[in-house]
Design an enzyme around this catalytic site. Structure first.
Site, mmCIF file in Angstrom:
data_model
loop_
_atom_site.group_PDB
_atom_site.id
_atom_site.type_symbol
_atom_site.label_atom_id
_atom_site.label_comp_id
_atom_site.label_asym_id
_atom_site.label_seq_id
_atom_site.Cartn_x
_atom_site.Cartn_y
_atom_site.Cartn_z
ATOM 1 N N HIS A 133 0.967 -1.326 0.042
ATOM 2 C CA HIS A 133 0.095 -0.163 0.111
ATOM 3 C C HIS A 133 0.606 1.261 0.079
ATOM 4 O O HIS A 133 0.530 2.181 -0.538
ATOM 5 C CB HIS A 133 -0.924 0.074 1.216
ATOM 6 N N ASP A 134 1.853 1.198 0.654
ATOM 7 C CA ASP A 134 3.082 2.478 0.717
ATOM 8 C C ASP A 134 4.166 2.174 0.392
ATOM 9 O O ASP A 134 5.277 2.396 1.296
ATOM 10 C CB ASP A 134 2.971 2.898 2.295
ATOM 11 N N LEU A 135 4.444 1.872 -0.937
ATOM 12 C CA LEU A 135 5.702 1.184 -1.272
ATOM 13 C C LEU A 135 6.548 2.692 -1.719
ATOM 14 O O LEU A 135 6.199 3.239 -2.817
ATOM 15 C CB LEU A 135 5.507 0.670 -2.629
ATOM 16 N N ASN A 154 10.386 2.854 3.027
ATOM 17 C CA ASN A 154 9.986 1.342 3.458
ATOM 18 C C ASN A 154 10.950 0.221 2.543
ATOM 19 O O ASN A 154 10.497 -0.780 2.579
ATOM 20 C CB ASN A 154 8.644 1.098 2.914
#
Length: 240
Positions: A168-170, A174
């Site tokens: 979801h938050d690439l 991260n």
């Protein structure tokens, strides 16, 4: 794959795998519990404070779930409870457990706490810390990465996509790199398995947008567009 066990203490539902923790308690999800034993080894500040602690010669990460965006200014860490399987901690722990069993480059989740308060809940997650690793964003503030590393980043993303894992938050924060030049992906809150492949290009584009954003904010950011091509080449070649 170690099975995820479950027990209830008061209004707290605890999930854990007994390969690393044979028993869990509510107190283990409080930073103060580890501070009192002088086992805190570091912390990181983002949306909230993430604590790192050492237990039985292993290093762990303790993360409290916090909301982001505009709603996060009003409701910092509470979520509507619509069943255990719908909680953020339950979903992330089970997804990480599945990915870890497939030898994907992700940290192992070892315990979670879901604390119910009527129709609301708060949650915490404990993961095994990736040894001697730093996030790629921090690395790029001081040094360039060779084409081989960007290639590996592409391969790591492809490994997830081949298992239909949507991150979801690439973003560049991260993605981690350890001292053996192994690439790891972290922070799987709100991530899930998705069917098809129409979403995969957008997932990659999200990472590229984060790189362009950081390049615009930091004049010394050691990243150029040609690095992205190495990443895409690694993604296209996959694990061959």
């Amino acid at each position: 794959m170690a099975p995820i066990k479950q027990k209830t203490i008061g209004n707290n539902i605890l999930l854990y795998t007994d390969d690393l923790f044979s028993e869990v308690s509510v107190e283990m999800f409080e930073a103060g519990y580890w501070q009192e034993q002088n086992k805190i080894i570091g912390q990181a500040t983002g949306r909230g404070t993430t604590f790192f602690f050492r237990e039985k010669s292993r290093d762990f990460v303790l993360r409290h779930y916090r909301r982001g965006g505009l709603i996060g200014k009003l409701i910092k860490d509470q979520y509507f409870y619509t069943g255990l399987e719908n909680t953020r901690a339950y979903q992330e722990m089970h997804l990480l457990n599945t990915m870890h069993a497939k030898n994907l480059p992700v940290p192992q989740a070892v315990a979670a706490k879901i604390a119910r308060h009527g129709m609301l809940y708060r949650a915490d997650l404990i993961l095994q810390k990736i040894p001697q690793a730093n996030d790629v964003f921090t690395i790029l503030l001081t040094q360039q990465l060779p084409a081989t590393i960007w290639h590996k980043i592409g391969v790591a993303i492809r490994q997830l996509h081949e298992q239909q894992i949507y991150h979801h938050d690439l973003n560049i924060h991260n993605i981690m790199l350890d001292n053996n030049d192994k690439v790891w992906l972290i922070d799987f809150d709100k991530c899930k398995q998705r069917k098809g492949d129409a979403w995969m290009a957008d997932n990659l584009n999200r990472l590229q947008r984060s790189l362009l954003k950081e390049q615009a904010k930091h004049p010394d950011f050691k990243w150029q567009l040609h690095d992205w091509q190495y990443c895409i080449e690694g993604y296209e070649q996959g694990i061959k």
